[in-house]
Each structure stands twice: as structure tokens, then as C-alpha cells.
Design a protein around this motif. Structure first.
Motif, short mmCIF file in Angstrom:
data_model
loop_
_atom_site.label_atom_id
_atom_site.label_comp_id
_atom_site.label_asym_id
_atom_site.label_seq_id
_atom_site.Cartn_x
_atom_site.Cartn_y
_atom_site.Cartn_z
N THR A 1 0.96 -1.22 0.08
CA THR A 1 0.16 -0.18 0.01
C THR A 1 0.91 1.37 -0.13
O THR A 1 0.61 2.14 -0.80
N ALA A 2 1.91 1.32 0.84
CA ALA A 2 2.82 2.38 0.92
C ALA A 2 3.50 2.72 -0.41
O ALA A 2 3.55 3.78 -0.79
N ALA B 1 2.93 5.89 -2.71
CA ALA B 1 4.41 6.73 -3.32
C ALA B 1 4.10 7.05 -4.62
O ALA B 1 4.36 8.08 -5.17
N SER C 1 3.11 1.85 9.08
CA SER C 1 2.31 2.83 8.48
C SER C 1 2.48 4.20 9.01
O SER C 1 2.53 5.11 8.28
N ALA D 1 5.58 5.50 7.31
CA ALA D 1 4.94 5.85 5.69
C ALA D 1 4.13 7.07 5.80
O ALA D 1 4.61 8.12 5.12
N ALA D 2 3.43 7.18 6.83
CA ALA D 2 2.51 8.45 6.87
C ALA D 2 3.40 9.66 7.25
O ALA D 2 3.26 10.72 6.57
N PHE E 1 5.06 10.55 4.08
CA PHE E 1 4.02 11.18 3.10
C PHE E 1 3.67 12.76 3.65
O PHE E 1 3.75 13.62 3.04
N ALA F 1 -2.46 10.27 0.69
CA ALA F 1 -1.61 9.09 0.99
C ALA F 1 -1.54 9.13 2.66
O ALA F 1 -1.53 7.95 3.01
N MET G 1 -2.58 6.07 4.72
CA MET G 1 -1.61 5.29 5.81
C MET G 1 -1.87 5.26 7.26
O MET G 1 -1.80 4.50 8.06
#
Lengths: 204, 147, 674
Positions: free
Chosen positions: B9-10, B14, C8, C11-12, C15, C44, C48
């Protein structure tokens, strides 16, 4: 540790003079009136003068229910319970402690002390004094109005008055120098016509 | 397994985020369109005055406002609208307004490698659709047919 | 699941940081591509954070007690709807949840606005994601909900899988507690959007009323959620805490009230800018204050810096919030000073007696209330710092400061809308005020002769009459006028009147709701209470009620043990059935709590608590409150809610305004075809 905070004399730990909400209300009112007076424009004075038929009944109504409350022990107990914190850790006033009374020993002890004092015929202030002697000054739900603690009572009033002054200054600064608008005749008639036309189109 | 899904998902996101930067650059870097231009601002402020006038009229009819107040305020508002109209006309007729538009157009030309495809630009409302479309996403007008 | 959550979050965070950078670059270069990329980063970020939330909820719902957060706040036999609520029961989960709501608001703001306000969007994205990055960092680095439990053994760390968790705090196990925190959070978090638009307007120098028109609903939604959230909390306190009331001026209650008051001032003040082009600086300041207070409220609630009935876990996150608040204030004020030249007022005040000055006084009073409440809330901290003395500032302080302010506010609620814009002459004033003042005087006299002696209650009720008369008169006069102009019948006219300007008439309905709230508050003055140890057959008389104890039973459910009293109620010789107050001892946490039995009615509530066993007699201690008019608080809250919904409906006037969005954009595109 608590003993150093404990007041020496009873009078030291007496909470602020209990005064009815009326006191503050009338104070707030004079603040409003004072603020209005600050405007000092002829218009506002004339206005206040003409508005006395509104102001007078309102003031009369403010003063109407000045009736002394009789001192009944239950009422005193309740009033005391609103003015002190329950120190069981619940961080609410004694009357508001969420724990069942039977299971909260601190709450029970405080109630007992109050009942005992009441039976001895002590006044509300004396009872509060006794509670402070036993539990320290932080038992009071609001600090007494003296020393540094005075600021807690005074500052909101100062803040409100300062705000009012700012509002009044703003109003004065924002005001147009004259009340008379440019009479429509002096405007360009073609412009006015364009305005009327656009308005018709928009408003329909 | 769930971890793999989260990582996938990540990674997908991206790509999604980077896409506008990576996509083939046919149009050149477009300029962000202007939301409120000086003329639009004048017009909008006139609209507000009309709205106020309408409200005033209504409240007068409802008996909330004395006749003399109504007269003064109504004259006041009309004068305000006339002032805005004058400012607007001046901006339109004199070089000032044109200069603003010219500079805006020049800035766009400079950024753009080629003319925008008619698939994007609505001939009716001027809206620049973000994707090639048959009908304008803003006003619904039909756009020039696809080549 | 724990790895999923942590991954996550990282990742968040990535972003989020990217979005801030891309937003600023896109805005500075006016580049459409970079801005689009930044906008996508918001989505995004949202997705996440959503994955992280799903990961934590999965751990909670599958009873994964290996996860420390789940072990600390949940247990196996907890009903599913309470398990869902475990997400926001503790510090770490709450912060994650807060971040998630922020990401939802941010995502929605982007989706709704990115085609309409393209110049503002890059900076809106930067501000929203900047806040998001802060909360994600705190969630990840300081209060991470995903660590697992390990056991220190001779061979090193071994994973620990406890068979059962500590359970959810029993006072949270009540239905309105499931929705109270999310609703309140939706309120706190949402003010980030109007704040972001205000900042974007400052940065791009687009300081007309555009940002205000765009953010009107974005301010109303959180305002509504905050108000509803506060009342849900009050409702929870009333039903669960068992002291017969609903508001105790607790720091955490105040923390929610502060941004609500500031937001109320903002929602009123923006109207002056929209209608008259005045107060531009002031509105920016108000939206900053509101946002600041909502972060401050989160800080108070979450840091444990002031002791509160909401005894959440205390932690070291306070310092991070303090730094963040400092940055927010510095950034906002610097920007404001740099742009002061662009914030000139377009108009002057025509007269002192006008709607404009009415709004100014409304702002003054609301901010005086903010100041008084804020000062009382933080005074214990200040006193500790200055004098090293522990003091508490509680109800007596607020009753003397906030109540008079509240009454003044109530008065303006009715009087303000009767003032005309720009100038109101004495004649106009007399037309509008005669009826409400007459009714209020009559009500005052009637109440006095009916024996109302409590000053606050009396004034509340008199002013409530006044305001209700003002508002209803507005509706009546408006509808009558439409009847004449448009030839409609009365209900039709009333409907069209309201729908033509939903904002004004929705606002009036909100004012009516506030009136009902004050009626409910006034009821506090007429409260009666009694307490007695009781056993089967005992009678207790309170006011016009007689309660008879029918027996005490004990039992258990999978989740808790309970003691239940059964009391039959007779009022004025009429049997009203039975009430069953309970005391519950929760198995997992070994904490007990009262479960109040209530017979609500709009006139008065009968409120019965089983307060445990009396230590002298061994009988069950029964506490009874008769609370008049409390029901109107909930009704009033509901009316405010409905009024807010109505005010958010697009009105005809607004549709007309939207039609002229980009005339010059058209001119560019049409005249100078590129």
C-alpha cells in the motif's frame, strides 16, 4: 509537609466574603454603563437618555429578587460541599465526588466533620476554617482573595474591562467622521443606472 | 502477510503521489490558476452590497426599520455599489486592468510549451479541466470534439 | 499487526513531510504539478494513518494482549462496541485517533476544494500536513500504541502473552462514552481547516473574503461537533458520575469549552467581514486563537498537567505540545504582521448603535469568557510556578465569573439580531424591542410572584423569555412580510424565508437552542436532594415523590458484579413504576461505579443513586435528586445541532454568489486564447 502551609489563625484561612451573584451583576452593569459613557458622543448619550424606558425596568428587575436566604443546616452543608474539594483524588467538589459515599472514606470523613460542626451550630465560614485546618488550604475549591491568589479573582475583571476599552476605542476609530452619506444626486447617474441594472439582473 | 500488504500500500501510494511529477510533460509546467482576481473581487463586493440592499428592503417591509433609516441606508448602499462599479469600470477600461491580465497571460505563455489542448479548456466558462473531457466539469458545456 | 502499525506510521510521516515540502514549493513556484503531488500526499497520509488505525483495532478486537496498549485497556469479555472504543480509551490510541481524524479533514478539504481554490491549496496542504506530521511524530516517537509486552528471562527477552487484559476504565463503559470522545475530537481537530485556509490566504495575500466564504462550513462543522461533544460529556457525567449534575468546571471540560467559545466569536465575527469588509485582522486573529485553543485543549487533556476528573495517563508529551504551540503562535503572528498592510478595512462604522457594534460586543463578551475560563484553568499551574503552592480553582470561581458573562451573552443573543446593519435609530429600536421587553418584564414579575428567588435562575428565565420573543418575532415578521410580497400562505412563507437565507434563520434556531440550554441551567437552582439508608419496606419522601424500597438484589454479568436496589415510586398518590439504581464492580479493573436510575421528564428528573452500604446500619444508602428542567439542556443541545445543520444548507443567495467565481479567469481564457 502540609503543616507549613497551614494557616496560623482561623481568620487567615477564611475564604472570601460570600456575596450573592447580585453584587457581580450590578458590577457588570455599571461596567457596561461606564463603557457606554466612555463613548461620550452626543448620539450615545442622547440614546441612553431616550432609552431609559428600557434601562429603568431592566435595572429594577435586576434589583428585584433581593431576598435574604434563611440559614438552614442542610443548605449550609450543601453550600460548604460546593466550596471545598473532596480530597479522595476524584478532583471534584465534595458534593460532586463520583464515588459511592459508603466506599469513599475521605468523602465520608469530610461529611462527618461538617455534620459535627453543624451540630455545634458553627457558621459556614467557621466550618470552612475547620476544613482548612484539617486538610490544608488546597481543600478550598477556589483560593481566598488575598495575596497572589487575589489575581485569580481580579484579572478576569481587568481583562474584561481592558477588552471593553479596546472595543470602544475600535468603535471610535472605525466610526465615520460624519453621519451624512453622499446624497445620491452627487453620484454619476450613469453609474447608478449601471448599478440598478446589474442589481435587477442579479436579484431578478 | 498483513505486513506485506501494508508495505505494498505504501509503495503504491508513493507512486500515486509522485505521478504528477513523473507523468510525461506534454503541457509544460502549468501555472496555478488565479482564484480571485481584482475584477472578480469588485464584482463580488457589489453582489454583497446588493444582498445587503435586498435584506434592507425586506426588513423595511417587515416593519423592523424606520423610514428615515431605510432611506439613509439605502442611499448609502447604492453609493457604495456605485463606487465599486466605478472602480471596476476603471480597472477594465484603463490599462491597469489590462496590464494585470497581460502579465498573467504572459506568465502562462512562458510556462507553457504549447497551446492547451481544446480538450481541456471549456469555451463556455473558461474552466480548465484537469483531464481531457467531452463535457466541461464545471458548467457542463460541450467541449471541442476529440481529434 | 504491530509491525504493520509502525510501518504505516513511518510511511504516513514520510508522506506528511513530503506534502509539507511539496506544498510550499508548489505554492512558491505556482506550479500545478507540484501542487497536485502535494494534494495527493494528503490522501496518501490519510490512507496510511487509516492502515495504522485498522491495525490497532484488529489487535483490540482479536484480544491480542501481547500488544501492551490492548492489555492495558481491554479485556476479553468487553462487549464489542466498547472494544471499538478502546481505540480512544488511552493516551497512545487517542493520539493516533486524533491524527486519523485530522487526516480525514485534510483529505476532505483537498477533495472538495482543489479545483476551486487552487492558489490556496498548496499552503492549505502544507499547514494541515504540518500539524499532521507533529501528531504522527508524537504518536510514533513518544506515545506509540504498538509496542509489545516482553518478559525479561535469563535467556533474554521472551514475548509475553497475558491471558487477560486490565479492562476498560469502568466509567467509560456507558453508551454516550462510546461516541463522546470521537465527537469531541472531531470538534477539536476540525478547526485546523479554517486555520489552514486563513494561513494560506495570508501567505498568498488573497485577503478578501474568499477564505472566509470557503471556510464557513469548515468552521461550523467542528463548532457543531465540539458543542455536541461537550453536551455528550455532560450527559455522560449526569448519567454515570452520580452526583446529580452535569457540569463541574473541570479543567478538561473547560479545555473543550474554550475553543468552542472562541469559535463562536469567529462564526459571528466573519459576518462583519463578509457583509461590510471590516475586521479583517481580527478574524484572522480569532481563527488563530480558536486553533490555538483547540491544540491547547488537547494538550491539557492529554498531558495531565492539571489534575482533572478525566484522570488520563500522565506522560511526558506535554513538552512536545508546548513546543508545537510555541511554533504555531510564532509562525501565525509573524505572518500576520508581515501582511498587516493587506488587511485594510473596506468600510467604516456608520453608527454606534448597529449590528456591527453588536457583533463587536458579542466578541468582547465571548473573549472575556474565554479569558476568565482560561485563567481559572491555568491558575493552579501559575500559582505552583510563582508561589510553589497547590491551589485549586473550582466551581465557586466560575460561578462568579462565567455566570454573569453567560447572562450578558444570553441578552445579546436576543438583542443583537434586532439591530440593523450600519445604523439603527431609536424609532427602529422601539419597533423591535417593545414586545420582547414587555414579555420579559411580565415573565419577571410572574416568576417573582411564583416564588423564584434565586437571582441567576430568575435572570436566566427572564432573559430566556426576552430572547425567545426576539427570535420568534423575527420569524413571524419575516414570514408575514413574505406573505404580503410573494402571496404565499404562512407556512410556505416561513419555509421560503428560512431556505432563502438558511444561515440567518439557522442561526436564529441555534439561538433558540441556547435559550433552552439556559432554561435547563436555571433548573439547577431548584434542585432538591435527600439521602437515606434503606432496606426492604423503608420509605423515603423527597418533595412530591415517595420512594419505597422493594428489595436489594446482587448478581453478576460476565463483565461485572452488581448490587441493585428496587424502589417503587409514587408521585402525588400516583404509582410511577419502579427504578433500579445499581452499583457495579468491574471484574477486570476491580473498580466500582454507580449506575444511576433516572425517570426523566421535561419538568423534572427523578435521579436515584445506590451509593453503597451505610457503615452504621448496613443498609443500602440511597441518594435521590429531584432535578427540575435538566431535560431542556439536552433538548436545547439538539435544537442547536438542528439549527447548525440548517445553517449549513446552501441557500439561494449563496448559489448566486457562487456564479461569479472567476470572471477574470474567463476573460483571460476567452479574450487571449493561448
Amino acid at each position: 509537609m502540609r503543616s507549613d502551609r497551614m494557616p496560623k489563625r482561623l481568620s487567615d484561612c477564611r475564604p472570601e466574603r460570600s456575596e450573592g451573584p447580585l453584587h457581580l451583576n450590578s458590577q457588570a452593569n455599571t461596567e457596561v454603563l461606564r463603557g457606554l459613557r466612555l463613548l461620550r458622543t452626543t448620539e450615545s448619550t442622547v440614546f441612553l437618555h431616550r432609552a431609559k424606558w428600557i434601562v429603568t425596568p431592566v435595572l429594577l428587575m435586576l434589583l428585584a429578587p433581593m431576598v435574604a436566604q434563611p440559614a438552614d443546616p442542610d443548605a449550609v452543608a450543601k453550600s460548604v460541599g460546593d466550596k471545598v474539594y473532596c480530597l479522595c483524588g476524584c478532583v471534584t467538589t465534595l458534593n460532586h465526588c463520583p464515588h459511592p459515599e459508603a466506599e469513599c472514606s475521605v468523602q465520608r470523613d469530610m461529611h462527618k466533620l461538617i455534620r459535627k460542626d453543624l451540630a455545634e451550630g458553627k457558621s459556614e465560614n467557621l466550618i470552612l476554617g475547620d476544613l482548612v485546618l484539617r486538610y490544608g488550604a488546597q481543600v478550598l475549591a477556589s483560593p481566598p482573595a488575598k495575596g497572589f491568589d487575589l489575581t485569580v479573582w481580579v484579572l478576569p475583571g481587568f481583562g474584561a474591562i481592558a477588552g471593553l476599552v479596546i472595543v470602544v476605542l475600535l468603535v471610535r476609530r472605525f466610526r465615520k467622521p460624519t453621519d451624512n452619506p453622499a446624497p445620491p444626486e452627487t453620484l454619476d447617474p450613469t453609474l447608478l443606472a449601471a448599478v440598478e441594472e446589474e442589481m435587477k439582473k442579479v436579484v431578478g | 502477510m498483513p505486513l506485506a500488504i501494508a508495505l505494498a500500500t505504501a509503495a503504491t501510494l508513493a507512486v500515486f503521489v509522485a505521478f504528477p511529477l513523473l507523468a510525461p510533460d506534454t503541457e509544460g509546467d502549468q501555472l496555478l490558476p488565479v482564484d480571485v482576481t481584482p475584477l472578480a473581487d469588485f464584482k463580488r463586493r457589489r453582489m454583497v452590497v446588493y444582498e445587503n440592499l435586498q435584506d434592507l428592503e425586506f426588513e423595511f417591509k417587515a416593519g423592523k426599520i424606520a423610514r428615515e433609516d431605510y432611506q439613509t441606508l439605502s442611499d448609502n448602499y447604492k453609493a457604495e455599489a456605485a463606487g465599486l462599479m466605478a472602480a471596476s469600470l476603471e480597472a477594465e477600461t484603463t490599462s491597469h486592468g489590462d496590464a494585470w491580465i497581460e502579465s498573467e497571460v504572459a506568465a502562462r505563455r512562458a510556462r507553457r510549451k504549447s497551446a492547451p489542448s481544446p480538450q481541456y479548456l471549456c469555451p463556455e466558462c473558461g474552466f480548465e479541466n484537469p483531464l481531457p473531457v467531452k463535457f466541461c466539469g464545471e458548467c457542463g458545456a460541450k467541449l471541442a470534439s476529440r481529434p | 499487526m504491530n509491525q504493520v502499525g509502525s510501518v504505516s506510521l513511518v510511511a504516513a510521516l514520510a508522506f506528511g513531510i513530503y506534502g509539507v515540502v511539496a506544498g510550499v514549493i508548489g505554492g512558491r513556484l505556482r506550479s500545478l504539478r507540484v501542487t497536485r503531488s502535494a494534494e495527493r500526499a494528503t490522501l496518501a497520509f490519510f490512507l496510511m494513518i487509516t492502515v495504522a488505525v485498522v491495525a490497532l483495532e484488529t489487535a483490540i478486537l482479536t484480544d491480542d494482549f501481547h500488544t501492551a496498549y490492548v492489555a492495558a485497556h481491554s479485556n476479553k469479555d468487553l462487549p464489542v462496541y466498547y472494544k471499538i472504543a478502546v481505540l480512544w480509551a488511552g493516551q497512545e490510541g487517542s493520539l493516533l485517533f486524533w491524527t486519523w481524524l485530522l487526516s480525514i479533514y485534510g483529505g476532505l478539504a483537498v477533495l472538495i476544494n482543489h479545483r476551486k481554490n487552487r492558489q490556496l491549496m498548496p499552503y492549505v496542504v502544507a499547514v494541515v500536513l504540518g500539524t499532521g506530521v507533529f501528531f504522527t511524530s508524537v504518536t510514533f516517537f513518544v506515545a506509540n500504541p504498538f509496542p509489545v509486552l516482553n518478559l525479561q528471562t535469563a535467556a533474554g527477552l521472551a514475548p509475553l502473552h497475558p491471558p487477560e487484559g486490565n479492562g476498560l476504565n469502568p466509567s467509560l463503559q456507558y453508551h454516550s462514552m462510546v461516541i463522546h470522545p470521537p465527537v469531541l475530537y472531531l470538534g477539536y481537530v476540525g478547526f485546523v481547516v479554517p486555520y489552514a485556509f486563513a494561513m494560506a490566504a495570508l501567505i498568498t495575500k488573497q485577503l478578501g473574503d474568499n477564505w472566509i466564504r470557503v471556510t464557513r462550513r469548515w468552521a461550523m462543522v467542528p463548532w457543531m461537533f465540539l458543542g455536541v461533544g461537550i453536551l455528550l460529556g455532560a450527559n455522560w457525567a449526569y448519567y454515570v458520575l452520580g452526583w446529580g449534575g452535569y457540569w463541574g468546571w473541570d479543567p478538561v471540560e473547560n479545555a473543550a469549552l474554550l475553543p468552542w467559545l472562541a469559535g463562536t466569536a469567529f462564526l459571528h465575527s466573519v459576518m462583519i467581514q463578509e457583509k461590510r469588509g471590516m475586521l479583517k485582522v481580527w478574524n484572522i486573529v480569532l481563527v488563530m486563537v480558536t486553533f490555538f485553543l483547540s491544540i491547547f485543549g488537547t494538550f491539557l487533556t492529554r498531558s495531565g498537567i492539571v489534575s482533572s476528573v478525566h484522570a488520563f495517563a500522565q506522560s511526558n508529551i506535554g513538552i512536545f505540545f508546548a513546543v508545537f504551540l510555541g511554533i504555531v503562535v510564532f509562525f501565525s503572528l509573524t505572518l500576520l504582521f508581515l501582511r498587516l498592510d493587506f488587511l485594510k478595512s473596506e468600510n467604516k462604522l456608520d453608527s454606534v448603535v448597529s449590528r456591527e457594534s453588536g457583533f463587536l460586543f458579542n466578541n468582547w463578551i465571548l473573549l472575556a469568557a474565554v479569558f476568565a475560563v482560561l485563567w481559572g484553568t491555568i491558575f493552579p499551574i501559575i500559582s505552583k510556578a510563582v508561589e510553589d503552592k497547590t491551589v485549586t480553582v473550582g466551581p465557586p470561581y466560575y460561578n462568579k465569573t462565567a455566570l454573569p458573562i453567560g447572562l450578558l451573552l444570553l441578552f445579546l443573543t436576543g438583542a443583537g439580531p434586532l439591530l440593523a446593519w450600519r445604523k439603527t435609530s431609536f424609532q427602529s429600536l422601539r419597533r423591535n424591542f417593545t414586545l420582547p421587553v414587555a414579555l420579559a418584564v411580565a415573565a419577571g414579575a410572574a416568576l417573582f410572584f411564583a416564588g423564584v428567588r434565586d437571582l441567576f435562575a430568575w435572570m436566566s428565565l427572564v432573559l430566556a423569555t426576552f430572547v425567545a420573543a426576539c427570535v420568534l418575532q423575527e420569524f413571524y415578521k419575516g414570514a408575514r412580510t413574505r406573505q404580503v410580497i410573494a402571496g404565499e400562505n404562512f407556512p410556505q412563507a416561513l419555509y421560503n424565508l428560512t431556505m432563502r437565507n438558511t444561515r440567518r434563520y439557522g442561526g436564529y434556531i441555534i439561538h433558540l437552542g441556547i435559550v433552552l440550554l439556559f432554561v435547563g441551567f436555571a433548573g439547577l437552582a431548584f434542585k432538591t436532594e435527600a439521602k437515606a439508608p434503606m432496606q426492604r419496606g423503608d420509605l423515603l419522601r423527597v418533595k412530591d415523590y415517595v420512594l419505597r424500597c422493594e428489595g436489594i438484589t446482587k448478581g453478576e454479568t460476565p463483565n461485572y458484579l452488581y448490587e441493585r436496589a428496587e424502589l417503587s415510586v409514587v408521585k402525588d398518590g400516583k404509582a410511577l413504576g419502579t427504578v433500579k439504581p445499581e452499583k457495579r464492580l468491574f471484574k477486570a479493573s476491580q473498580e466500582s461505579i454507580s449506575h444511576v436510575a433516572l425517570r426523566p421528564s421535561l419538568a423534572q428528573d427523578l435521579y436515584v443513586v445506590l451509593a453503597g452500604d451505610d457503615e452504621d446500619t448496613g443498609k443500602a444508602l440511597i441518594q435521590v435528586f429531584i432535578n427540575p428542567l435538566v431535560g431542556w439542556v439536552w433538548v436545547g443541545g439538539f435544537v442547536v445541532f438542528l439549527g447548525t445543520l440548517l445553517a449549513m444548507v446552501t441557500s439561494r443567495i449563496e448559489r448566486e454568489m457562487a456564479g461569479i467565481r472567476r470572471p477574470v479567469e474567463e476573460a483571460i481564457e476567452e479574450k487571449h486564447a493561448l
